[in-house]
Design a protein around this motif. Sequence first.
Motif, PDB file in Angstrom:
ATOM      1  N   GLU A  97       0.823  -1.213   0.000  1.00 46.61           N
ATOM      2  CA  GLU A  97       0.000   0.000   0.000  1.00 46.61           C
ATOM      3  C   GLU A  97       0.855   1.261   0.000  1.00 46.61           C
ATOM      4  O   GLU A  97       0.565   2.233  -0.703  1.00 46.61           O
ATOM      5  CB  GLU A  97      -0.928  -0.008   1.223  1.00 46.61           C
ATOM      6  CG  GLU A  97      -2.146  -0.894   1.069  1.00 46.61           C
ATOM      7  CD  GLU A  97      -2.994  -0.504  -0.129  1.00 46.61           C
ATOM      8  OE1 GLU A  97      -3.188   0.716  -0.357  1.00 46.61           O
ATOM      9  OE2 GLU A  97      -3.451  -1.407  -0.855  1.00 46.61           O
ATOM     10  N   ALA A  98       1.925   1.241   0.801  1.00 49.17           N
ATOM     11  CA  ALA A  98       2.832   2.391   0.826  1.00 49.17           C
ATOM     12  C   ALA A  98       3.527   2.552  -0.526  1.00 49.17           C
ATOM     13  O   ALA A  98       3.725   3.678  -1.016  1.00 49.17           O
ATOM     14  CB  ALA A  98       3.867   2.216   1.937  1.00 49.17           C
ATOM     15  N   ALA A  99       3.876   1.412  -1.136  1.00 47.46           N
ATOM     16  CA  ALA A  99       4.511   1.459  -2.449  1.00 47.46           C
ATOM     17  C   ALA A  99       3.551   2.029  -3.488  1.00 47.46           C
ATOM     18  O   ALA A  99       3.941   2.821  -4.352  1.00 47.46           O
ATOM     19  CB  ALA A  99       4.961   0.057  -2.857  1.00 47.46           C
ATOM     20  N   LEU A 100       2.272   1.637  -3.398  1.00 49.06           N
ATOM     21  CA  LEU A 100       1.272   2.157  -4.326  1.00 49.06           C
ATOM     22  C   LEU A 100       1.090   3.662  -4.136  1.00 49.06           C
ATOM     23  O   LEU A 100       0.943   4.413  -5.114  1.00 49.06           O
ATOM     24  CB  LEU A 100      -0.057   1.436  -4.117  1.00 49.06           C
ATOM     25  CG  LEU A 100      -1.210   1.857  -5.043  1.00 49.06           C
ATOM     26  CD1 LEU A 100      -0.861   1.563  -6.496  1.00 49.06           C
ATOM     27  CD2 LEU A 100      -2.501   1.164  -4.639  1.00 49.06           C
ATOM     28  N   ALA A 101       1.127   4.109  -2.891  1.00 45.32           N
ATOM     29  CA  ALA A 101       0.997   5.547  -2.606  1.00 45.32           C
ATOM     30  C   ALA A 101       2.174   6.321  -3.215  1.00 45.32           C
ATOM     31  O   ALA A 101       2.006   7.418  -3.760  1.00 45.32           O
ATOM     32  CB  ALA A 101       0.919   5.767  -1.109  1.00 45.32           C
ATOM     33  N   GLU A 102       3.375   5.744  -3.123  1.00 47.45           N
ATOM     34  CA  GLU A 102       4.556   6.393  -3.693  1.00 47.45           C
ATOM     35  C   GLU A 102       4.434   6.489  -5.206  1.00 47.45           C
ATOM     36  O   GLU A 102       4.763   7.523  -5.816  1.00 47.45           O
ATOM     37  CB  GLU A 102       5.821   5.617  -3.326  1.00 47.45           C
ATOM     38  CG  GLU A 102       6.251   5.779  -1.880  1.00 47.45           C
ATOM     39  CD  GLU A 102       7.574   5.094  -1.609  1.00 47.45           C
ATOM     40  OE1 GLU A 102       8.222   4.637  -2.586  1.00 47.45           O
ATOM     41  OE2 GLU A 102       7.959   4.989  -0.435  1.00 47.45           O
ATOM     42  N   LEU A 103       3.980   5.404  -5.829  1.00 47.88           N
ATOM     43  CA  LEU A 103       3.832   5.411  -7.285  1.00 47.88           C
ATOM     44  C   LEU A 103       2.773   6.422  -7.715  1.00 47.88           C
ATOM     45  O   LEU A 103       2.944   7.131  -8.709  1.00 47.88           O
ATOM     46  CB  LEU A 103       3.458   4.005  -7.772  1.00 47.88           C
ATOM     47  CG  LEU A 103       3.387   3.815  -9.284  1.00 47.88           C
ATOM     48  CD1 LEU A 103       4.717   4.168  -9.935  1.00 47.88           C
ATOM     49  CD2 LEU A 103       2.994   2.378  -9.632  1.00 47.88           C
ATOM     50  N   THR A 104       1.686   6.484  -6.951  1.00 47.82           N
ATOM     51  CA  THR A 104       0.638   7.464  -7.241  1.00 47.82           C
ATOM     52  C   THR A 104       1.198   8.878  -7.183  1.00 47.82           C
ATOM     53  O   THR A 104       0.932   9.714  -8.057  1.00 47.82           O
ATOM     54  CB  THR A 104      -0.518   7.323  -6.233  1.00 47.82           C
ATOM     55  OG1 THR A 104      -1.088   6.015  -6.341  1.00 47.82           O
ATOM     56  CG2 THR A 104      -1.596   8.361  -6.498  1.00 47.82           C
ATOM     57  N   GLN A 105       1.999   9.153  -6.165  1.00 45.32           N
ATOM     58  CA  GLN A 105       2.581  10.483  -6.010  1.00 45.32           C
ATOM     59  C   GLN A 105       3.523  10.818  -7.167  1.00 45.32           C
ATOM     60  O   GLN A 105       3.612  11.976  -7.590  1.00 45.32           O
ATOM     61  CB  GLN A 105       3.335  10.576  -4.677  1.00 45.32           C
ATOM     62  CG  GLN A 105       3.822  11.968  -4.331  1.00 45.32           C
ATOM     63  CD  GLN A 105       2.681  12.963  -4.243  1.00 45.32           C
ATOM     64  OE1 GLN A 105       1.655  12.710  -3.621  1.00 45.32           O
ATOM     65  NE2 GLN A 105       2.851  14.127  -4.886  1.00 45.32           N
ATOM     66  N   GLU A 106       4.216   9.805  -7.679  1.00 46.58           N
ATOM     67  CA  GLU A 106       5.099  10.027  -8.825  1.00 46.58           C
ATOM     68  C   GLU A 106       4.308  10.582 -10.003  1.00 46.58           C
ATOM     69  O   GLU A 106       4.750  11.523 -10.677  1.00 46.58           O
ATOM     70  CB  GLU A 106       5.787   8.711  -9.233  1.00 46.58           C
ATOM     71  CG  GLU A 106       6.877   8.249  -8.291  1.00 46.58           C
ATOM     72  CD  GLU A 106       8.135   9.093  -8.407  1.00 46.58           C
ATOM     73  OE1 GLU A 106       8.353   9.718  -9.474  1.00 46.58           O
ATOM     74  OE2 GLU A 106       8.907   9.138  -7.432  1.00 46.58           O
ATOM     75  N   TYR A 107       3.141  10.003 -10.262  1.00 45.76           N
ATOM     76  CA  TYR A 107       2.327  10.453 -11.388  1.00 45.76           C
ATOM     77  C   TYR A 107       1.628  11.776 -11.091  1.00 45.76           C
ATOM     78  O   TYR A 107       1.374  12.563 -12.007  1.00 45.76           O
ATOM     79  CB  TYR A 107       1.319   9.372 -11.780  1.00 45.76           C
ATOM     80  CG  TYR A 107       2.006   8.155 -12.366  1.00 45.76           C
ATOM     81  CD1 TYR A 107       2.765   8.270 -13.521  1.00 45.76           C
ATOM     82  CD2 TYR A 107       1.918   6.907 -11.758  1.00 45.76           C
ATOM     83  CE1 TYR A 107       3.422   7.179 -14.060  1.00 45.76           C
ATOM     84  CE2 TYR A 107       2.574   5.807 -12.280  1.00 45.76           C
ATOM     85  CZ  TYR A 107       3.322   5.954 -13.439  1.00 45.76           C
ATOM     86  OH  TYR A 107       3.983   4.864 -13.964  1.00 45.76           O
ATOM     87  N   VAL A 108       1.315  12.015  -9.824  1.00 46.58           N
ATOM     88  CA  VAL A 108       0.777  13.328  -9.452  1.00 46.58           C
ATOM     89  C   VAL A 108       1.823  14.405  -9.721  1.00 46.58           C
ATOM     90  O   VAL A 108       1.522  15.478 -10.260  1.00 46.58           O
ATOM     91  CB  VAL A 108       0.358  13.340  -7.965  1.00 46.58           C
ATOM     92  CG1 VAL A 108       0.050  14.777  -7.509  1.00 46.58           C
ATOM     93  CG2 VAL A 108      -0.861  12.454  -7.742  1.00 46.58           C
ATOM     94  N   ASP A 109       3.070  14.116  -9.364  1.00 50.38           N
ATOM     95  CA  ASP A 109       4.159  15.063  -9.590  1.00 50.38           C
ATOM     96  C   ASP A 109       4.391  15.329 -11.076  1.00 50.38           C
ATOM     97  O   ASP A 109       4.931  16.366 -11.458  1.00 50.38           O
ATOM     98  CB  ASP A 109       5.453  14.553  -8.958  1.00 50.38           C
ATOM     99  CG  ASP A 109       5.378  14.514  -7.436  1.00 50.38           C
ATOM    100  OD1 ASP A 109       4.505  15.216  -6.867  1.00 50.38           O
ATOM    101  OD2 ASP A 109       6.176  13.774  -6.821  1.00 50.38           O
TER     102      ASP A 109
END
Length: 232
Positions: A97-109
């Motif tokens: 879940e934390a990894a998914l949150a990090e990946l999501t943030q990458e695309y938000v950025d």
Amino acid sequence: MSAAAPESGQQDLGGWLNQLRAGVLGANDGIVSTAGIVIGMAAATKSVPVILASGLAGLAAGALSMASGEYVSVSTQRDTERALLDAEREQLTRDPEAALAELTQEYVDKGLSEDLARQVAIELSAGDALAAHADAELHLDPEALTNPWHAAVASIVSFAIGGMLPLLAIVLVLVTARIPVTFGAVIIALVLTGWISARMGHAPPARATLRTVIGGALAMVTTYALGLVFDV
């Protein structure tokens, strides 16, 4: 084609550029180091066998040294890439879940909305989570890591080819013209390798070429002067 898996053409281009880089550097080193040896020897002696033996010895030693250096350097880079992938793989296993949150943030950025970024992250992770995270966060493809053998082979071959230019020029030309002909041939070859390396690095060709030519010319002048000191 997903964002997590670069096209095969892009992977091939990256590997080819890595080999080309090693090849250009190897050719440049082969030209300069061998030219320095044979011009220094030509200043010290007129014996073709002595000059040829010295040039061949320097060429062989330099080519092997260049290849081993490239192998060690690229192997270190490959080990670093593998360590980064191992850490990413461990995080995916330990806390997806934390990894998914990090990946999501990458695309938000990168400019996506929160909802769309999460949707993209979920869909990509469903296919190959490691590849998705490696591409977005590390800019790596787990299936296309750098290959030290490719760099080593490119280096040894290009060094040998580059080194043959001054070696042939010095032994095939008349005694009175050996040094000026070799000097001229080396300068032309250095202009070519300097221009290619500049284009590969997207740098101003004139400045990079000038640095390459000055370095090579300085090496030849220095070894020529040393050869005169030990004139036999």
